[in-house]
Design a protein around this motif. Sequence first.
Motif, PDB file in Angstrom:
ATOM      1  N   LEU A  44       0.822  -1.215   0.000  1.00 28.05           N
ATOM      2  CA  LEU A  44       0.000   0.000   0.000  1.00 28.05           C
ATOM      3  C   LEU A  44       0.856   1.265   0.000  1.00 28.05           C
ATOM      4  CD1 LEU A  44      -2.726  -1.060   2.615  1.00 28.05           C
ATOM      5  CD2 LEU A  44      -2.876  -1.170   0.128  1.00 28.05           C
ATOM      6  N   THR A  45       2.034   1.178   0.597  1.00 25.81           N
ATOM      7  CA  THR A  45       2.934   2.337   0.665  1.00 25.81           C
ATOM      8  C   THR A  45       3.868   2.289  -0.554  1.00 25.81           C
ATOM      9  OG1 THR A  45       4.147   0.931   2.198  1.00 25.81           O
ATOM     10  CG2 THR A  45       3.002   2.823   3.145  1.00 25.81           C
ATOM     11  N   LYS A  46       3.556   3.134  -1.535  1.00 23.39           N
ATOM     12  CA  LYS A  46       4.295   3.056  -2.804  1.00 23.39           C
ATOM     13  C   LYS A  46       5.497   3.992  -2.826  1.00 23.39           C
ATOM     14  CE  LYS A  46       0.651   0.929  -5.007  1.00 23.39           C
ATOM     15  NZ  LYS A  46       0.540  -0.498  -5.051  1.00 23.39           N
ATOM     16  N   ALA A  47       5.794   4.657  -1.725  1.00 24.52           N
ATOM     17  CA  ALA A  47       6.921   5.604  -1.697  1.00 24.52           C
ATOM     18  C   ALA A  47       8.193   4.907  -2.155  1.00 24.52           C
ATOM     19  CB  ALA A  47       7.117   6.134  -0.273  1.00 24.52           C
ATOM     20  N   PRO A  48       9.039   5.630  -2.910  1.00 27.73           N
ATOM     21  CA  PRO A  48      10.288   5.010  -3.376  1.00 27.73           C
ATOM     22  C   PRO A  48      11.247   4.741  -2.212  1.00 27.73           C
ATOM     23  CG  PRO A  48      10.248   7.352  -3.898  1.00 27.73           C
ATOM     24  CD  PRO A  48       8.896   7.025  -3.342  1.00 27.73           C
ATOM     25  N   TYR A  49      12.193   3.825  -2.448  1.00 25.54           N
ATOM     26  CA  TYR A  49      13.261   3.600  -1.473  1.00 25.54           C
ATOM     27  C   TYR A  49      14.388   4.510  -1.940  1.00 25.54           C
ATOM     28  CZ  TYR A  49      10.311  -0.457  -0.966  1.00 25.54           C
ATOM     29  OH  TYR A  49       9.226  -1.263  -0.804  1.00 25.54           O
ATOM     30  N   TRP A  50      14.581   5.603  -1.267  1.00 27.85           N
ATOM     31  CA  TRP A  50      15.331   6.714  -1.805  1.00 27.85           C
ATOM     32  C   TRP A  50      16.607   6.926  -0.997  1.00 27.85           C
ATOM     33  CZ3 TRP A  50      11.970  11.425  -3.505  1.00 27.85           C
ATOM     34  CH2 TRP A  50      12.717  12.244  -4.356  1.00 27.85           C
ATOM     35  N   LYS A  51      17.711   6.515  -1.583  1.00 29.93           N
ATOM     36  CA  LYS A  51      18.978   6.620  -0.836  1.00 29.93           C
ATOM     37  C   LYS A  51      19.721   7.942  -1.125  1.00 29.93           C
ATOM     38  CE  LYS A  51      21.271   2.654  -1.742  1.00 29.93           C
ATOM     39  NZ  LYS A  51      22.441   1.764  -1.621  1.00 29.93           N
ATOM     40  N   PHE A  52      19.385   8.621  -2.216  1.00 31.03           N
ATOM     41  CA  PHE A  52      20.126   9.712  -2.853  1.00 31.03           C
ATOM     42  C   PHE A  52      21.205   9.135  -3.739  1.00 31.03           C
ATOM     43  CE2 PHE A  52      18.234  13.396  -1.277  1.00 31.03           C
ATOM     44  CZ  PHE A  52      18.002  13.269   0.086  1.00 31.03           C
TER      45      PHE A  52
END
Length: 383
Positions: A375-383
């Motif tokens: 349900l949580t589609k936020a990206p896995y964002w490391k930079f």
Amino acid sequence: MLAAGAQSGGGRSGEKPAKVTAMNKRLKKVQKALAKQKLDGILVRVFEGDNQNVLYLSGFGGTTAVLLITASKAFIITDARYYARAIQEAPDFKLVKVERGKKVSDYINEALKLAKLTRAARIGFEADHVSVEGLRRWNKEIDSKLTPTVHFVERFRQYKDEAEIALLSRACRATSKVFSEVVPLIKPGMTELELAFELDMRLRKHGAITNSFTSIVASGPNSAVPHHATGERKLKAGEPVILDFGGLFPGGYCSDITRTVFVPGKEPDSRIEEIYDIVLGANKAAFKALRPGVTWKEFDKVARDFIVNKGYGQYFTHGLGHSLGLVAHDPYDYEHDPFQPGTVITDEPGIYIEGLGGVRIEDDLVVTKDGSDRLTKAPYWKF
Ligand code: GLY
Ligand code: MN
């Protein structure tokens, strides 16, 4: 006792009900379950506090009321602050009006009479929500035999219906947007509290009524503390920051997401990067394994084994997740009830190493007929 005329305690009082048809089905399930427990009725009470069971069964989102549910009837007993809302939000319930300065138990007795229940009737109450003093008073003042029940309503809340999943999806979508908006704002020199403010403000902007829990922003060495108390520490370039936050959205349902990001301006420590990839691998492995019939223990083990096999088992110091719904930690009998379609569970492995830092990545998952959805589609964002 209901304090008629007093100010509302606030909290969850801004909620609007989910679909009436869904409420109706839930009420009917509870009415059917009464006979199995040899009960003639049940009292479900909220007093200026957590109103989840009342909201779940009736649609009423206020914070002070008693429901009396019998096999064929349903009453909502509340005071003048809430008459209009009770009529609008709980159309399946007959309103019994509590008047200023009078005892609530007199109105419960009136509802019992309206339900044609005699003194011999066995009326359930929620033993895990009524205080010892409250029960002493009820036993003295209520004209029926009171019988304790445990998790009577909560066990229905374990498996979410379509209306609930729609509300949870919406909450998770909005919360994912908050994350994507906040990431570009993360800069060295910003404090944890300033970053938490950005999360909280954007949760409201995207429709949340309030937070589902106090946002956690844990930077640098603080990221090694799983539930760090967000503070004045300033973020430094290259270090990890755990963002763990969620909102309570209209309809009453919660989101809960965690992402770990690295503050821009410097390459992160290679060991933390390695940990990041392991935690993300564990999160994905658990998601892949989640389907109907899987037990809580098995679900937890998938992520734990993944981390153990990489040599970091001792640093994954908490359970993999928890049921999510009307509260961030929704009730669930993890020991006895395998997951079924409608179970909504968080998947939040973490590795925490004192002096180095930590990583946690959390998603909210729903069990479907043959697997699960994220349900949580936020990206896995490391930079
Ligand atoms: N995200 C906070 C918790 O799960 O307790
Ligand atoms: Mn959580």
